[in-house]
Design a protein around this motif. Structure first.
Motif, mmCIF file in Angstrom:
data_model
loop_
_atom_site.group_PDB
_atom_site.id
_atom_site.type_symbol
_atom_site.label_atom_id
_atom_site.label_comp_id
_atom_site.label_asym_id
_atom_site.label_seq_id
_atom_site.Cartn_x
_atom_site.Cartn_y
_atom_site.Cartn_z
ATOM 1 N N GLU A 1 0.912 -1.343 0.029
ATOM 2 C CA GLU A 1 0.135 0.124 -0.047
ATOM 3 C C GLU A 1 1.017 1.152 -0.061
ATOM 4 O O GLU A 1 0.554 2.298 -0.696
ATOM 5 C CB GLU A 1 -0.999 0.043 1.141
ATOM 6 N N TYR A 2 1.987 1.012 0.624
ATOM 7 C CA TYR A 2 2.938 2.337 0.662
ATOM 8 C C TYR A 2 3.316 2.670 -0.544
ATOM 9 O O TYR A 2 3.575 3.721 -1.183
ATOM 10 C CB TYR A 2 4.059 2.069 1.821
ATOM 11 N N LEU A 3 3.925 1.537 -1.234
ATOM 12 C CA LEU A 3 4.423 1.532 -2.748
ATOM 13 C C LEU A 3 3.221 2.507 -3.705
ATOM 14 O O LEU A 3 3.551 3.017 -4.676
ATOM 15 C CB LEU A 3 4.825 0.392 -3.174
ATOM 16 N N LYS A 4 2.070 1.713 -3.436
ATOM 17 C CA LYS A 4 1.056 2.330 -4.322
ATOM 18 C C LYS A 4 0.804 4.033 -4.115
ATOM 19 O O LYS A 4 0.600 4.586 -5.073
ATOM 20 C CB LYS A 4 -0.185 1.739 -4.115
ATOM 21 N N LYS B 1 3.029 6.053 -3.328
ATOM 22 C CA LYS B 1 4.250 6.614 -4.053
ATOM 23 C C LYS B 1 3.857 6.536 -5.664
ATOM 24 O O LYS B 1 4.132 7.546 -6.246
ATOM 25 C CB LYS B 1 5.490 5.793 -4.023
ATOM 26 N N GLU B 2 3.313 5.653 -6.189
ATOM 27 C CA GLU B 2 2.650 5.628 -7.426
ATOM 28 C C GLU B 2 1.810 6.667 -7.786
ATOM 29 O O GLU B 2 1.758 7.477 -8.825
ATOM 30 C CB GLU B 2 2.263 4.335 -7.871
ATOM 31 N N ASP B 3 0.893 6.813 -6.614
ATOM 32 C CA ASP B 3 -0.230 7.565 -6.927
ATOM 33 C C ASP B 3 0.415 9.354 -6.908
ATOM 34 O O ASP B 3 -0.040 10.055 -7.866
ATOM 35 C CB ASP B 3 -1.003 7.650 -5.720
ATOM 36 N N ILE B 4 1.337 9.673 -6.365
ATOM 37 C CA ILE B 4 2.283 10.679 -6.215
ATOM 38 C C ILE B 4 2.824 11.245 -7.474
ATOM 39 O O ILE B 4 2.634 12.056 -8.083
ATOM 40 C CB ILE B 4 3.146 10.843 -5.180
ATOM 41 N N VAL B 5 3.374 10.062 -7.990
ATOM 42 C CA VAL B 5 4.136 10.327 -9.454
ATOM 43 C C VAL B 5 3.274 10.314 -10.398
ATOM 44 O O VAL B 5 3.287 11.333 -11.106
ATOM 45 C CB VAL B 5 5.005 8.871 -9.819
ATOM 46 N N ASN B 6 2.028 9.861 -10.578
ATOM 47 C CA ASN B 6 0.965 9.883 -11.434
ATOM 48 C C ASN B 6 0.374 11.276 -11.561
ATOM 49 O O ASN B 6 0.239 11.890 -12.485
ATOM 50 C CB ASN B 6 -0.141 8.841 -11.234
ATOM 51 N N VAL B 7 -0.106 11.715 -10.278
ATOM 52 C CA VAL B 7 -0.630 13.058 -10.342
ATOM 53 C C VAL B 7 0.104 14.336 -10.655
ATOM 54 O O VAL B 7 0.034 14.811 -11.306
ATOM 55 C CB VAL B 7 -1.186 13.356 -8.863
ATOM 56 N N VAL B 8 1.618 14.044 -10.121
ATOM 57 C CA VAL B 8 2.533 15.027 -10.492
ATOM 58 C C VAL B 8 2.905 15.067 -11.965
ATOM 59 O O VAL B 8 3.123 16.001 -12.695
ATOM 60 C CB VAL B 8 3.783 14.995 -9.588
ATOM 61 N N SER B 9 2.679 13.990 -12.440
ATOM 62 C CA SER B 9 3.195 13.697 -13.862
ATOM 63 C C SER B 9 2.097 14.361 -14.788
ATOM 64 O O SER B 9 2.366 15.193 -15.737
ATOM 65 C CB SER B 9 3.177 12.185 -14.165
ATOM 66 N N ASP B 10 0.816 14.124 -14.309
ATOM 67 C CA ASP B 10 -0.295 14.859 -15.229
ATOM 68 C C ASP B 10 -0.022 16.394 -15.006
ATOM 69 O O ASP B 10 -0.245 17.134 -16.069
ATOM 70 C CB ASP B 10 -1.471 14.596 -14.426
#
Length: 421
Positions: free
Chosen positions: A242-245, A247-256
């Motif tokens: 869940e922690y790594l997920k 981090k993925e959410d952060i990367v995705n929203v900042v990428s957008d």
């Protein structure tokens, strides 16, 4: 680096100087760096404690005495606590300690005698209220000790303060304020990335991301690397997956976000790079801030007045937070310098790529009469060797108008209408 092509003092009583610079715009440099410390960073908390205390005290003075009295609460120290975070929810072992320090008017002589100002209660209540409004998992009653160390202001500075209250305030320091415009693409991206990750909308979708978010930006030509440190709230993640997920959410929203702000750049985003998953080492926190476990903070060590730490730009080392909003130029000049730069750039962005403004005060002199108000302009066309006289005159007028209306900064600060850090 700052090589003037032509400098002209445009006369008048406000000592406004305008010059053209022959230098490369930051946005055109090969390498650019910029940083922002977010809402829950220990330094940001310290700035906010100073500013919340100053605003509360200012409003009390206004209500009780009809005017803002002398004070400066710009020496806050945050001492980190101790915690034991773990997936599913850990514990805070030792509280965070915040002490607001400075000078203030602690008593007022009136016709019937002397009125004591309850400055201690005002400061403590203001800091705790800020924590309640801005930190979801940090309980000001259980996780934080708020203290104060405030003494009466020195007689000479109180005299300077009082002398300017009836007309234009007198500067209570010899200090420099700096502003510039525009923000570069990297600066916009760093600033808005932190604001996005700390927005109510994002928190509602990904509550595990704490308020302590720091964004470091590097641009090398057309390649941008964002290194994000985000405190993850342990009670919101059950395991490392869940922690790594998150981090993925952060990367995705900042990428957008990066796709909208910097569509022509190659973007790489790294989150919590000190994590070692194979050793179960992660950036977990109980309260959403690194202040809970030994990371300390102090007023003035964080963002400059435009919300960024921009090492590629001229900056003032003055802390804007906590200084009184009436005559402390360490606060007021940083606000006015940025306003001048932004207004000049708004009008002349097709002619100048960058606008820099520096204001220098002298203690005891009217704040609307700086020793110098320097406006530096980088032309979009570097072959430009002169500034047309009508542009010189109009820029002079913008700077003069902002300085003429400098007293309105006080109201803007009290009403939270201006960025200070």
């Amino acid at each position: 680096m700052l090589k003037p092509v032509r400098g002209i003092i445009v006369g008048g009583s406000r000592n406004i100087e305008i010059e053209l610079l022959r230098m490369t715009s930051v946005s055109r440099m090969k390498v650019e760096l910029v940083e922002r410390k977010g809402v829950g960073h220990p330094d940001y908390i310290a700035d906010s404690a100073s500013e919340a205390a100053s605003r509360a005290l200012s409003k009390y003075y206004l209500k009780e005495f009809g005017t803002i009295l002398h004070h400066n609460l710009d020496k806050t120290l945050l001492v980190g606590g101790q915690s034991n975070p773990r997936f599913g929810g850990g514990t805070l072992l030792e509280p965070i300690y915040i002490v607001v320090a400075g000078r203030a008017t602690t008593e007022v002589r009136v016709e019937d005698g002397i009125v004591k100002v309850p400055f201690g209660k005002i400061i403590i209540d203001a800091v705790k209220d800020w924590i309640k409004r801005n930190m979801r998992y940090l309980d000001p009653e259980r996780h934080v000790i708020v203290d104060y160390m405030v003494r009466k202001g020195s007689t000479d500075l109180v005299t300077v303060f009082d002398a300017g209250r009836s007309s234009v305030p007198l500067a209570n320091d010899t200090s420099i304020g700096v502003g510039y415009a525009p923000l570069s693409t990297l600066e916009k991206l760093v600033l808005q990335s932190e604001r996005l990750l700390n927005s109510p909308e994002f928190k509602s979708r990904v509550p595990a991301v704490g308020e302590d978010v720091k964004v470091m930006g590097l641009r090398r030509n057309k390649d941008i690397v964002l290194t994000i440190a985000a405190a993850i709230v342990d009670s919101e993640v059950r395991d490392k997956y869940e922690y790594l997920k998150v981090k993925e959410d952060i990367v995705n929203v900042v990428s957008d976000l990066a796709g909208r702000i910097a569509p022509d750049y190659n973007i790489k985003i790294h989150v919590n790079t000190a994590d070692i998953p194979e050793k179960n080492s992660f950036y977990l926190t109980v309260t959403g801030t690194s202040a809970e476990h030994g990371d300390d903070g102090a007023t003035g060590r964080g963002n400059r007045a435009n919300g960024l730490i921009p090492p590629m730009r001229p900056i003032s080392l003055e802390a804007t937070a906590g200084k009184n909003p009436v005559n402390h130029v360490g606060k007021i000049y940083n606000v006015i310098a940025r306003r001048i730069a932004e207004r000049v750039y708004e009008v002349y962005n097709g002619i100048f790529s960058d606008v820099y403004v520096e204001l220098l005060s002298q203690i005891g002199k009217p704040i609307d009469q700086p020793l110098v108000a320097s406006v530096k302009l980088i032309p979009s066309d570097l072959s430009m060797n002169d500034i047309p006289s009508h542009i010189m005159s109009e820029i002079h007028g913008i700077a003069d108008e902002e300085l003429t209306n400098i007293k309105r900064v006080t109201e803007m600060v009290l009403n939270d209408q201006v960025t200070l850090y």
